[in-house]
Design a protein around this motif. Structure first.
Motif, mmCIF file in Angstrom:
data_model
loop_
_atom_site.group_PDB
_atom_site.id
_atom_site.type_symbol
_atom_site.label_atom_id
_atom_site.label_comp_id
_atom_site.label_asym_id
_atom_site.label_seq_id
_atom_site.Cartn_x
_atom_site.Cartn_y
_atom_site.Cartn_z
ATOM 1 N N ILE A 7 -24.447 89.039 13.254
ATOM 2 C CA ILE A 7 -23.022 89.315 13.487
ATOM 3 C C ILE A 7 -22.279 89.546 12.176
ATOM 4 O O ILE A 7 -21.595 90.569 12.013
ATOM 5 C CB ILE A 7 -22.387 88.181 14.307
ATOM 6 N N PRO A 8 -22.364 88.633 11.192
ATOM 7 C CA PRO A 8 -21.666 88.913 9.928
ATOM 8 C C PRO A 8 -22.234 90.127 9.203
ATOM 9 O O PRO A 8 -21.485 90.849 8.527
ATOM 10 C CB PRO A 8 -21.878 87.629 9.106
ATOM 11 N N GLU A 9 -23.535 90.364 9.324
ATOM 12 C CA GLU A 9 -24.116 91.549 8.683
ATOM 13 C C GLU A 9 -23.509 92.824 9.275
ATOM 14 O O GLU A 9 -23.235 93.781 8.560
ATOM 15 C CB GLU A 9 -25.634 91.549 8.857
ATOM 16 N N ARG A 10 -23.300 92.837 10.561
ATOM 17 C CA ARG A 10 -22.704 94.014 11.215
ATOM 18 C C ARG A 10 -21.229 94.173 10.850
ATOM 19 O O ARG A 10 -20.718 95.292 10.729
ATOM 20 C CB ARG A 10 -22.866 93.900 12.725
ATOM 21 N N LEU A 11 -20.543 93.027 10.680
ATOM 22 C CA LEU A 11 -19.106 93.071 10.387
ATOM 23 C C LEU A 11 -18.806 93.184 8.901
ATOM 24 O O LEU A 11 -17.633 93.315 8.519
ATOM 25 C CB LEU A 11 -18.436 91.811 10.942
ATOM 26 N N GLY A 12 -19.831 93.096 8.063
ATOM 27 C CA GLY A 12 -19.603 93.158 6.624
ATOM 28 C C GLY A 12 -19.108 91.863 6.023
ATOM 29 O O GLY A 12 -18.572 91.838 4.918
ATOM 30 N N VAL A 13 -19.302 90.757 6.740
ATOM 31 C CA VAL A 13 -18.917 89.431 6.248
ATOM 32 C C VAL A 13 -20.096 88.834 5.483
ATOM 33 O O VAL A 13 -21.243 89.007 5.895
ATOM 34 C CB VAL A 13 -18.530 88.520 7.428
ATOM 35 N N PRO A 14 -19.858 88.159 4.335
ATOM 36 C CA PRO A 14 -20.978 87.551 3.592
ATOM 37 C C PRO A 14 -21.799 86.624 4.474
ATOM 38 O O PRO A 14 -21.292 85.636 5.009
ATOM 39 C CB PRO A 14 -20.279 86.786 2.466
ATOM 40 N N VAL A 15 -23.076 86.935 4.632
ATOM 41 C CA VAL A 15 -23.909 86.187 5.572
ATOM 42 C C VAL A 15 -24.200 84.782 5.075
ATOM 43 O O VAL A 15 -24.353 83.859 5.879
ATOM 44 C CB VAL A 15 -25.220 86.958 5.844
ATOM 45 N N VAL A 16 -24.263 84.584 3.759
ATOM 46 C CA VAL A 16 -24.549 83.247 3.231
ATOM 47 C C VAL A 16 -23.441 82.278 3.623
ATOM 48 O O VAL A 16 -23.691 81.187 4.141
ATOM 49 C CB VAL A 16 -24.733 83.288 1.702
ATOM 50 N N GLY A 17 -22.193 82.678 3.389
ATOM 51 C CA GLY A 17 -21.075 81.822 3.761
ATOM 52 C C GLY A 17 -20.987 81.605 5.261
ATOM 53 O O GLY A 17 -20.707 80.499 5.737
ATOM 54 N N PHE A 18 -21.238 82.661 6.033
ATOM 55 C CA PHE A 18 -21.209 82.554 7.496
ATOM 56 C C PHE A 18 -22.264 81.564 7.967
ATOM 57 O O PHE A 18 -22.002 80.724 8.836
ATOM 58 C CB PHE A 18 -21.446 83.932 8.122
ATOM 59 N N GLY A 19 -23.466 81.662 7.410
ATOM 60 C CA GLY A 19 -24.536 80.753 7.790
ATOM 61 C C GLY A 19 -24.194 79.309 7.470
ATOM 62 O O GLY A 19 -24.497 78.393 8.255
ATOM 63 N N GLN A 20 -23.549 79.087 6.321
ATOM 64 C CA GLN A 20 -23.177 77.726 5.959
ATOM 65 C C GLN A 20 -22.100 77.173 6.893
ATOM 66 O O GLN A 20 -22.166 76.015 7.320
ATOM 67 C CB GLN A 20 -22.696 77.692 4.515
ATOM 68 N N VAL A 21 -21.113 78.004 7.228
ATOM 69 C CA VAL A 21 -20.039 77.553 8.123
ATOM 70 C C VAL A 21 -20.587 77.297 9.525
ATOM 71 O O VAL A 21 -20.240 76.297 10.166
ATOM 72 C CB VAL A 21 -18.901 78.589 8.156
ATOM 73 N N LEU A 22 -21.468 78.192 10.010
ATOM 74 C CA LEU A 22 -22.063 77.990 11.328
ATOM 75 C C LEU A 22 -22.905 76.718 11.359
ATOM 76 O O LEU A 22 -22.884 75.957 12.332
ATOM 77 C CB LEU A 22 -22.921 79.199 11.702
ATOM 78 N N GLY A 23 -23.636 76.472 10.285
ATOM 79 C CA GLY A 23 -24.403 75.234 10.188
ATOM 80 C C GLY A 23 -23.498 74.019 10.155
ATOM 81 O O GLY A 23 -23.804 72.985 10.763
ATOM 82 N N LEU A 24 -22.361 74.130 9.452
ATOM 83 C CA LEU A 24 -21.424 73.006 9.368
ATOM 84 C C LEU A 24 -20.797 72.713 10.733
ATOM 85 O O LEU A 24 -20.605 71.540 11.096
ATOM 86 C CB LEU A 24 -20.337 73.321 8.337
ATOM 87 N N CYS A 25 -20.484 73.763 11.490
ATOM 88 C CA CYS A 25 -19.967 73.550 12.850
ATOM 89 C C CYS A 25 -21.020 72.853 13.719
ATOM 90 O O CYS A 25 -20.689 71.939 14.495
ATOM 91 C CB CYS A 25 -19.574 74.888 13.464
ATOM 92 N N SER A 26 -22.275 73.265 13.589
ATOM 93 C CA SER A 26 -23.356 72.606 14.324
ATOM 94 C C SER A 26 -23.480 71.152 13.900
ATOM 95 O O SER A 26 -23.779 70.274 14.721
ATOM 96 C CB SER A 26 -24.682 73.336 14.082
ATOM 97 N N PHE A 27 -23.246 70.890 12.625
ATOM 98 C CA PHE A 27 -23.303 69.528 12.082
ATOM 99 C C PHE A 27 -22.247 68.641 12.736
ATOM 100 O O PHE A 27 -22.534 67.504 13.148
ATOM 101 C CB PHE A 27 -23.092 69.601 10.571
ATOM 102 N N VAL A 28 -21.023 69.149 12.870
ATOM 103 C CA VAL A 28 -19.946 68.369 13.495
ATOM 104 C C VAL A 28 -20.295 68.058 14.953
ATOM 105 O O VAL A 28 -20.129 66.928 15.424
ATOM 106 C CB VAL A 28 -18.614 69.140 13.409
ATOM 107 N N VAL A 29 -20.805 69.070 15.660
ATOM 108 C CA VAL A 29 -21.211 68.864 17.051
ATOM 109 C C VAL A 29 -22.340 67.836 17.131
ATOM 110 O O VAL A 29 -22.339 66.946 17.999
ATOM 111 C CB VAL A 29 -21.644 70.195 17.696
ATOM 112 N N ALA A 30 -23.300 67.934 16.212
ATOM 113 C CA ALA A 30 -24.429 66.987 16.209
ATOM 114 C C ALA A 30 -23.951 65.563 15.976
ATOM 115 O O ALA A 30 -24.431 64.623 16.631
ATOM 116 C CB ALA A 30 -25.446 67.399 15.148
ATOM 117 N N LEU A 31 -23.000 65.374 15.060
ATOM 118 C CA LEU A 31 -22.475 64.027 14.817
ATOM 119 C C LEU A 31 -21.776 63.475 16.057
ATOM 120 O O LEU A 31 -21.957 62.301 16.421
ATOM 121 C CB LEU A 31 -21.505 64.045 13.636
#
Length: 600
Positions: free
Chosen positions: A106-130
């Motif tokens: 999704i970020p690759e298609r939208l031109g959004v930096p994928v590294v930052g997107f991956g970190q934010v998506l992982g962080l959201c998963s982290f909050v849900v996991a907690l």
């Protein structure tokens, strides 16, 4: 202080002491009681504050790792329309995280930096996991204070914090597994009897498998624990209806999961020609004894590096005081099953990434163990926190596990990712077919940054190497096979970067001893390189160079040599007994992977 414990069937057992007889009965003698008082002062918001602080810390210790960039490259090719491939035109399933890869397209298609997107998506998963882990702890712990303590223990684990932002699918996998556990694991009334939780668990379990295939181990184990607990709760009544009923509910979960997975499996068979990931083929074949031994040492290193030895007296007291308490049994059982799986597959070389899915279950056990307050409690807790924080630097001196810091440094913009960008600049051509083909065993950041045709030397994205690569002499997780010289020549590789290990340039150098190249390309016999093979010293990390082995001449490379002023050297294959420049490094690589170079 004593607590009445409820069994799976809801009946009460005699009170069991919370601690050894030598402990005081004052409520203040437990950490959980103190946390509960703090929570009351905060109007029940302590879990929210704990999760918020943990999220901030997880972001502060964020890191990237090389394997994440393999996923990024698959995602980029998918976004470009080249398909879910590593090299356009070559359909190979070189990943095991389908859902995560699709999300990152999704970020690759939208031109959004994928590294930052991956970190934010992982962080959201982290909050849900907690949040799910805190809710799940009610299945195991009898007071709100202890559930708070389990959350604090989980949030204090550096491995769990760090993998919130690694760019890998680890935290999403963990969140989905915890979702399944919340639906199925027994409460005071036993495992769920309604059909809806089982159907929902089947869906979440399928999503967990789509995120990472080995989630099947824990998903099936959770369902098994739920079925066994429900049947056990009916042991004093008619057990046959319970068996039939719970088997039917488990079947519903399985059917929902299969219905979710079936389209993906059919697509895989059509697209790749097989449902077995190439990564599995590349990592298979190591002797079971080597895998079990390494896995056992890996587990020991994890527990010892987190200071379990400091808890041995408390573990003894906890066992003596709570031997009749079975509430923790599901958490312990799931942890043991997953640890057995880790040993079976031979563990991993990354900083305890494989442990993340069961750390929430271990935190529950840890909360019970550290709960009693003694005169040494402050020192113990401070020591455990320092030990956990140290994992950001180095996890364990026992086995060669790459620390979080080392994983992060390898893919910095001025390291392998920067090298990839430099390769794209040095070897830029109007016709991509003329660009050199490179081979490396540190596949991710170099391939993503360069966007060149890259051949993986350990076979993750290369079926021929995965099946017929040269077996490593010694076991090292994920590195059990190595491309032969013939395989790289057949793949039309021009430059071999191998493990991309930098070296300091020697102004007096005239040639390279073939043994100096063992760290670059271990396992194989480098004396059999093509006669015209040579070493090109490519600038790296400012004042260092990478000794790349050129096995085929390429005009684009020749032009870069002239333009950039790189030094080139012949290769002395005499094996005359003169020590290589870095004998220690050669010995380390020979120990982890072995070599056939200059072996009589």
């Amino acid at each position: 202080m004593s607590t009445t414990v409820r069994t799976q069937s809801g009946t009460a057992t005699p009170p069991v002491a919370d601690s050894a007889p030598s402990r005081t009965d004052d409520a203040s003698a437990t950490l959980s009681a103190r946390l509960e008082r703090v929570d009351r002062r905060l109007n029940g918001r302590l879990p929210l504050w704990t999760i918020l602080v943990a999220t901030i810390v997880a972001w502060l210790v964020r890191f990237d790792q090389d394997d994440a960039f393999i996923t990024y490259r698959f995602a980029r090719n998918l976004a470009r329309g080249d398909g879910l491939v590593f090299v356009p035109g070559q359909r190979v399933e070189g990943y095991t995280n389908f859902l995560w890869t699709v999300l990152l397209s999704i970020p690759e298609r939208l031109g959004v930096p994928v590294v930052g997107f991956g970190q934010v998506l992982g962080l959201c998963s982290f909050v849900v996991a907690l949040a799910l882990a805190h809710r799940l702890s009610a299945r195991f712990l009898d007071t709100r204070g202890r559930r708070l303590l389990a959350l604090v223990v989980l949030c204090a684990n550096m491995t769990f914090l760090a993998y919130a932002t690694s760019g890998m699918e680890t935290m999403l996998q963990t969140a989905l597994i915890l979702g399944v556990a919340n639906l199925l694991l027994p409460t005071d009334g036993g495992a769920p009897r309604r059909w809806a939780p089982w159907a929902a668990a089947g869906l979440l379990g399928a999503l967990a498998l789509l995120t990472r295939l080995d989630s099947a181990v824990l998903v099936v184990a959770i369902a098994g624990v739920a079925v066994v607990s429900a049947v056990w709760a009916e042991r004093d009544r008619s057990i046959r209806p319970a068996i039939v009923g719970m088997t039917g509910r488990a079947a519903v979960a399985g059917l929902v999961g299969l219905a979710t997975l079936a389209p993906w499996l059919i697509w895989k068979l059509d697209y790749y020609g097989t449902v077995t990931p190439n990564t599995y083929v590349a990592k298979a074949g190591a002797p079971i004894t080597a895998r079990l031994l390494y896995g056992g040492v890996y587990l020991a290193a994890f527990f010892l590096s987190y200071g379990v030895f400091l808890l041995l007296p408390r573990l003894r007291d906890t066992w003596r005081a709570r031997r009749s308490l079975g509430a923790l049994a599901p958490a312990v059982a799931l942890s043991v099953i997953w640890c057995g799986y880790i040993c079976w597959v031979g563990a991993d070389f990354m900083e305890f990434r494989f442990m993340v899915p069961i750390i929430p279950f271990l935190a529950v056990v840890g909360a019970v163990v550290i709960d009693p307050v003694t005169k040494w409690s402050r020192l113990l807790i401070a020591s455990l926190l320092l030990i956990s924080a140290f994992h950001r630097i180095a996890p364990s001196p026992v086995i060669p596990v790459n620390s979080i810091s080392a994983l992060d440094e390898a893919v910095r913009p001025d390291a392998q990712l920067g090298l990839g960008h430099d390769l794209a600049r040095w070897f830029a051509t109007s016709d991509p077919q003329e660009s050199p083909v490179i081979a490396t065993s540190t596949l991710g950041a170099i391939s993503y940054g360069s966007d060149l045709h890259v051949v993986d030397m350990i076979g993750l994205t290369e079926p021929d190497i995965a099946k017929h690569g040269l077996p490593a002499a010694h076991y090292y997780p994920g590195h059990v096979k190595m491309a032969t010289i013939r395989q790289l020549l057949d793949a039309r590789v021009d430059l071999v970067f191998g493990t991309a290990l930098p070296a300091r340039p020697d102004p007096d150098r005239r040639t390279y001893d073939v043994r100096e190249l063992i760290p670059t390309w271990p396992v194989v016999d480098l004396t059999k390189l093509p006669p015209d093979a040579r070493v090109i010293e490519i600038p790296y990390l400012g004042d260092r160079v990478l000794p790349a082995i050129e096995i085929r001449r390429n005009p684009v490379v020749d032009a870069a040599i002239q333009r950039e002023g790189w030094r080139t050297f012949g290769i002395d294959r005499g094996c005359r007994g003169e020590g290589p420049a870095d004998e220690l490094l050669v010995r380390i690589v020979s120990f982890t992977n072995g070599t056939r170079t200059c072996r009589r």
